[in-house]
Design an enzyme around this catalytic site. Structure first.
Site, PDB file in Angstrom:
ATOM      1  N   GLY A 115       2.653  -4.859  -2.473  1.00 21.35           N
ATOM      2  CA  GLY A 115       2.722  -4.476  -1.219  1.00 21.35           C
ATOM      3  C   GLY A 115       3.942  -3.837  -1.175  1.00 21.35           C
ATOM      4  CG  ASP A 116       6.381   0.330   0.344  1.00 23.49           C
ATOM      5  OD1 ASP A 116       7.365  -0.060  -0.054  1.00 23.49           O
ATOM      6  OD2 ASP A 116       6.318   1.597   0.827  1.00 23.49           O
ATOM      7  CB  CYS A 117       9.864  -3.672   0.061  1.00 24.96           C
ATOM      8  SG  CYS A 117       9.815  -3.278  -1.691  1.00 24.96           S
ATOM      9  CB  ALA A 134       3.667  -3.125   3.370  1.00 23.78           C
TER      10      ALA A 134
END
EC number: 3.2.1.37
Length: 798
Positions: free
Chosen positions: A309-311, A313
Site C-alpha cells: 500500500g502507499d504509505c 493508504a
C-alpha cells in the site's frame, strides 16, 4: 508503536468532518511536512542480511539455495508466531530475533537516484548520483538511457544495502501518466502518453533495476506505482487521500492501466503499489478487482510478487474514504483484497483484533508475508556472500561513469522550444562578451533535483557553469519563484541587464509550486517572473529564457514576443543540470529532445475540473492529452527544435516488403517466435532515412504517430506508436531510423475496455510535421486482442 498515538489523534480529529465528503482537505502525513506522524514508517537503515552460515536459520529450508523461493519463504513464515507474523506485515518489519530474522525496511526510494537511505554525514555512503527527473529523462526519447540510469541506480542501491543502509526493494518507478498539467507529481512520471512512453519507461526502468526480465537473482526489486488512476494531489481541496476518481471502463483500460500491464506481463516487476485514491467508489488498496482479477489473473503479475500500500493508504480505506467501518476492518479488507504489505501502521496495530473477530485468518497474513520474503529470496537475501551482488561496495558508487551518465542524461533531455537563430552562442570573438544571468533558477542547486532525491556528490548550477565558461558573467536574482525578494530586486536586475551584451533569464516553476501533496492552481508563468521577463525584453538586448520545472506553463507571451530570442525547457536536470544547460546554450552540445507533455494555454486549467478523468471531449472538457485535445496548444506534445537542419524520407525498405494491405486474420495467424503474443510482433517497420543538411553535428529524435478513422467514433487525433534517437549525425551524412509498428499499437479500446483491431485505412506519420507518411489498409473482420475482465469485487467491505 512509535508514532501511532499521534497519528490516531490527528486522524480521529478529522473524522467528524472528513468522512463521505468529496471535496475536503485532509492532513497529509505521507511526506516530510509532518514526519513525526509516521516516525516508525520513515525509519531508514539498520537492515542486515540473515545469517545463513551459522545462525538459527542456517539449518532451515529458507537457507537452502536449491529449494524454490516460494517454498523457502513459506518455510520461514511457518516458523513465525502469530505475533511475529503480525509484526512483519508493515513496511517496517520487525523480523523475528528469536529465530535470527533481522528487521527489514520495505520503504526505499529510487525515483532518479538512491534516496530514503541511511546516508552518512561525510565520506563513504554520504551521497548517491542524482539523475534528471523522469519527465526530463523521457524527453530524451532514448530507451537505452532509461535502462542505463536504472542499472546504475540499482548498483548504487546494492552497495548501500550491502553496507546496511538500504533495502533490496525500491518504491519506484512512478508510471502514472501526466494527464492534467496542474498535477504536482507529474515531474516524477514519463509524461502524458500511457501506451508508448509510460509503458516503455516502465519496461526499461524495471528491467534495469531488477537486472533483466524476471532475473534470477534479482538485483533489486522494483515497485510499479501508483496503481491506479492516481494523478491529483490537492487540487481545489480534493485530497489524494480521499479522492474517488470516476473513470470509465474504456479510459481505465486505454489510459490508466496499460503501463501496469507492461510492467507486470512483460517486465516482470516483482512489486506493485496500490494508490491512495478510490476508483468508482472502491479504494485501490481494498479493490480486489484491481489487485486480483486485473493484476494477477489478467496482467500476469509474477506468482510471488507482492503489493504494498502507499504509505497510509490502508488507513485511508476507513478515513477519509469511509469504505470500511473502522480501521480494523480497513486492514482486514485490504489484506484480503490483495494488499500484502501496509506502508503504515494499520496492519500491525489491528491484525490481532481482526484475527480475534475472525475478519482475517492466519492464512491471509501468511500469504502476504510469504510473497514479500519470496521476492527477497529471489534477490539473494538469504544466500549469504555467494550472492553475485554481495560484492558491490562504495567503490562501485564512486564511478565516473555514473556522473558522466547523469550529465549525458541532462544534456539529452533539454528541449529547444523557440530559436530565432541566436542559439547556439558563438565564441567571445563575437559581440557577446558579457552575459547577465538573472532569475530564480540562475543559481539553482537542489532545485535542479526536483523531489525524491538523496544528497548528490556535487551540484553544478547554471551560474557556476557559466562562470567557468569563456564569458564574463554578472548575476542577480531579480525575483524569486513567486515573489520579489525586496522592492528593488527587479530594478537591480534591469540595471545589470543594461550593462550586459546578452541576457539569460532562468525561471519557471519548482517544488514550491509543484510537488507531492501540492498541485498548482493555474498553469501560468508566475506573474512576478513574467513581469520581469517582459521588462528585460523591452530593453531590446538578446534575451534567452530558460523555462524550468516539470509541469508546463503557458509561454505564449514569450513565444509571441519577438524580443525573446530563444526559449528552452530544462525540466529538472539533476546534479549536472547547470553544466548541461550552459553547454546547450554555448553550442558544446546540440538539443534534440522533445516535449512529452502538451503545453496548453492558461485557460485550459480554468474551463473544467482537474479531477475530471474523462479523456474524450465532453461538455466543458475540451479533451485531454494530445490524443483528444480539441484546442490549439501553445507547444505541441512532441515539439522540439534542433540547431541544424534535417531532412527525412521514406526508406526503400520501409513497411513489410512494401505491402500496403494486410488481412487481420492472416496477421494474427502468423507464427510469433521470440514474442509472447502475436500482437507484440511488428506489422511493419517504419523506416526513415535522415540526413543532416545543416552545419552542426547533432542527435536526431523522432516520434511515429498513427491516425485512422477505423472503428467507432469519436476518433483520437492521433496516438504515439514508437520513437527513437539517432546519435551524432554529422553534417552532410545520413543515418537510417527504424521504428517497429506492432500489431497491438494499431488497436483501439472499445467502451467495454477490450483492445480491438479494426479494419480500415491507417497512416503512420513522422513527428507532428508529418515529414514522412506511410499509408496502409487492414482488411477483414475486427479482432479482439485483449479482453477486459468483468468488474466485480471479490471481497465485500466490512
Amino acid at each position: 508503536m512509535p508514532g501511532a498515538a499521534s497519528i490516531v489523534a490527528v486522524l480521529a480529529a478529522l473524522l467528524p468532518t472528513a468522512l463521505g465528503q468529496a471535496n475536503q482537505s485532509y492532513v497529509d502525513y505521507n511526506i516530510e511536512a509532518n514526519p513525526d506522524l509516521f516516525s516508525e514508517c520513515l525509519e531508514t537503515g539498520g537492515t542486515s542480511f540473515p545469517d545463513c552460515e551459522s545462525g538459527p536459520l542456517s539449518k532451515t529450508l529458507v537457507c537452502d539455495t536449491s529449494a524454490k523461493p516460494h517454498d523457502r519463504a513459506a518455510a520461514l513464515v511457518s516458523l513465525l508466531t502469530f505475533e511475529e507474523l503480525v509484526n512483519n506485515t508493515a513496511n517496517t518489519g520487525h523480523g523475528a530475533p528469536r529465530i535470527g530474522l533481522p528487521a527489514y525496511q520495505v520503504w526505499n526510494e529510487a525515483l532518479h537516484g538512491v534516496a530514503h537511505a541511511d546516508f552518512s554525514d561525510a565520506g563513504g555512503f554520504s551521497w548517491s548520483t542524482s539523475f534528471p527527473q523522469p519527465i526530463s529523462t523521457m524527453a530524451a526519447l532514448n530507451r537505452t538511457l532509461i535502462h542505463q540510469i536504472a542499472t546504475i541506480i540499482s548498483t548504487q542501491g546494492r552497495a548501500f544495502m550491502n553496507a546496511g543502509r538500504y533495502g533490496l526493494d525500491v518504491y519506484s518507478p512512478n508510471i502514472n501518466t501526466f494527464r492534467h498539467p496542474v498535477w504536482g507529481r507529474g515531474q516524477e512520471t514519463p509524461g502524458e502518453d500511457a501506451y508508448c512512453l509510460a509503458s516503455t519507461y516502465a519496461y526499461e526502468y524495471i528491467t534495469g533495476i531488477q537486472g533483466g526480465v524476471d532475473a534470477n537473482p534479482l538485483k533489486l526489486i522494483a515497485t510499479a506505482k501508483h496503481y491506479a488512476g492516481y494523478d491529483i494531489e490537492n487540487w481545489d481541496n480534493h485530497s489524494r487521500l480521499g479522492n474517488d476518481m470516476q473513470i470509465t471502463q474504456q479510459d481505465l483500460a486505454e489510459y490508466y492501466t496499460p503501463q501496469f500491464l507492461v510492467a507486470s506481463r512483460d517486465a516482470k516487476v516483482h512489486s506493485v503499489m496500490c494508490s491512495y485514491n478510490a476508483v468508482n467508489g472502491v479504494p485501490s488498496c481494498s479493490n480486489s478487482f484491481f489487485l486480483q482479477t486485473l493484476l494477477r489473473d489478467t496482467f500476469d503479475f509474477v506468482e510471488d510478487g507482492y503489493v504494498s500500500g502507499d504509505c497510509g493508504a490502508v488507513y485511508n480505506v476507513f478515513n477519509p474514504h469511509g469504505y470500511a467501518t473502522n480501521e480494523s476492518s480497513a486492514a482486514a479488507d485490504s489484506i484480503r483484497a490483495g494488499t500484502d504489505i501496509d506502508c503504515g501502521v494499520s496492519y500491525p496495530r489491528h491484525f490481532q483484533e481482526s484475527f480475534h473477530d475472525q475478519e482475517v485468518s492466519r492464512q491471509d497474513l501468511e500469504r502476504g508475508v510469504t510473497r514479500l520474503y519470496a521476492s527477497l529470496i529471489r534477490a539473494g537475501y538469504f544466500d549469504g556472500k555467494t550472492s553475485p551482488y554481495r560484492n558491490i561496495t562504495w567503490s562501485d558508487v564512486v564511478s565516473t561513469n555514473a556522473q558522466n551518465l547523469s550529465y549525458e542524461a541532462a544534456a539529452q533531455s533539454i528541449v529547444l522550444l523557440k530559436n530565432d537563430g541566436i542559439l547556439p552562442l558563438t565564441s567571445t570573438s563575437s559581440s557577446t562578451k558579457t552575459i547577465a544571468l538573472i532569475g530564480p533558477w540562475a543559481n539553482a542547486t537542489t532545485q535542479m533535483l526536483g523531489n525524491y532525491y538523496g544528497p548528490a556528490p556535487y551540484l553544478i548550477s547554471p551560474l557556476q557553469a557559466f562562470q567557468d565558461s569563456e564569458y564574463k558573467i554578472t548575476y542577480t536574482i531579480g525575483t524569486n519563484t513567486t515573489t520579489d525578494p525586496d522592492s528593488t530586486s527587479q530594478s537591480t536586475a534591469l540595471t545589470t541587464a543594461k550593462e550586459a551584451d546578452l541576457i539569460i533569464f532562468a525561471g519557471g516553476i519548482d517544488n514550491t509550486l509543484e510537488t507531492e501533496a501540492q498541485d498548482r492552481s493555474n498553469i501560468t508563468w508566475p506573474s512576478n517572473q513574467l513581469s520581469l521577463i517582459t521588462k528585460l525584453a523591452d530593453l531590446g538586448k538578446p534575451l534567452i529564457v530558460l523555462q524550468m520545472g516539470g509541469g508546463q506553463v503557458d509561454s505564449s507571451a514569450l513565444k509571441n514576443n519577438k524580443n525573446v530570442n530563444a526559449l528552452i525547457w530544462g525540466g529538472y536536470p539533476g546534479q549536472s543540470g547547470g553544466q548541461a544547460l550552459a553547454d546547450i546554450i554555448t553550442g558544446k552540445r546540440a538539443p534534440a529532445a522533445r516535449l512529452v507533455t502538451t503545453q496548453y494555454p492558461a485557460e485550459y486549467a480554468e474551463v473544467f475540473p482537474a479531477i475530471d478523468m474523462n479523456l474524450r471531449p465532453n461538455g466543458s472538457n475540451p479533451g485531454q492529452t494530445y490524443m483528444w485535445y480539441t484546442g490549439t496548444p501553445v507547444y505541441e506534445f512532441g515539439h522540439g527544435l534542433f540547431y541544424t537542419n534535417f531532412t527525412a524520407s521514406a526508406s526503400a525498405s520501409s513497411g513489410t516488403k512494401n505491402r500496403t494491405s494486410f488481412n487481420i486474420d492472416e496477421v494474427l495467424g502468423r507464427p510469433h517466435l521470440g514474442y509472447k503474443l502475436v500482437e507484440q510482433m511488428p506489422l511493419l517497420n517504419f523506416t526513415v532515412d535522415v540526413k543532416n543538411t545543416g552545419d552542426r553535428v547533432s542527435d536526431y529524435t523522432a516520434m511515429a504517430f498513427v491516425n485512422t478513422t477505423a472503428g467507432p467514433a469519436p476518433h483520437p487525433n492521433k496516438w504515439l506508436v514508437g520513437f527513437d534517437r539517432l546519435s551524432a549525425v554529422e553534417p552532410g551524412s545520413a543515418k537510417t531510423m527504424v521504428i517497429p509498428v506492432t500489431v497491438d499499437s494499431l488497436a483501439r479500446t472499445d467502451e467495454e475496455g477490450n483492445r480491438v483491431l479494426y479494419p480500415g485505412r491507417y497512416e503512420v506519420a513522422l513527428n507532428n510535421e508529418r515529414e514522412v507518411v506511410l499509408g496502409f489498409t487492414l482488411t477483414g473482420e475486427k479482432a479482439v486482442l485483449f479482453k477486459w475482465p468483468k468488474e466485480e469485487q471479490l471481497i465485500a467491505p466490512q
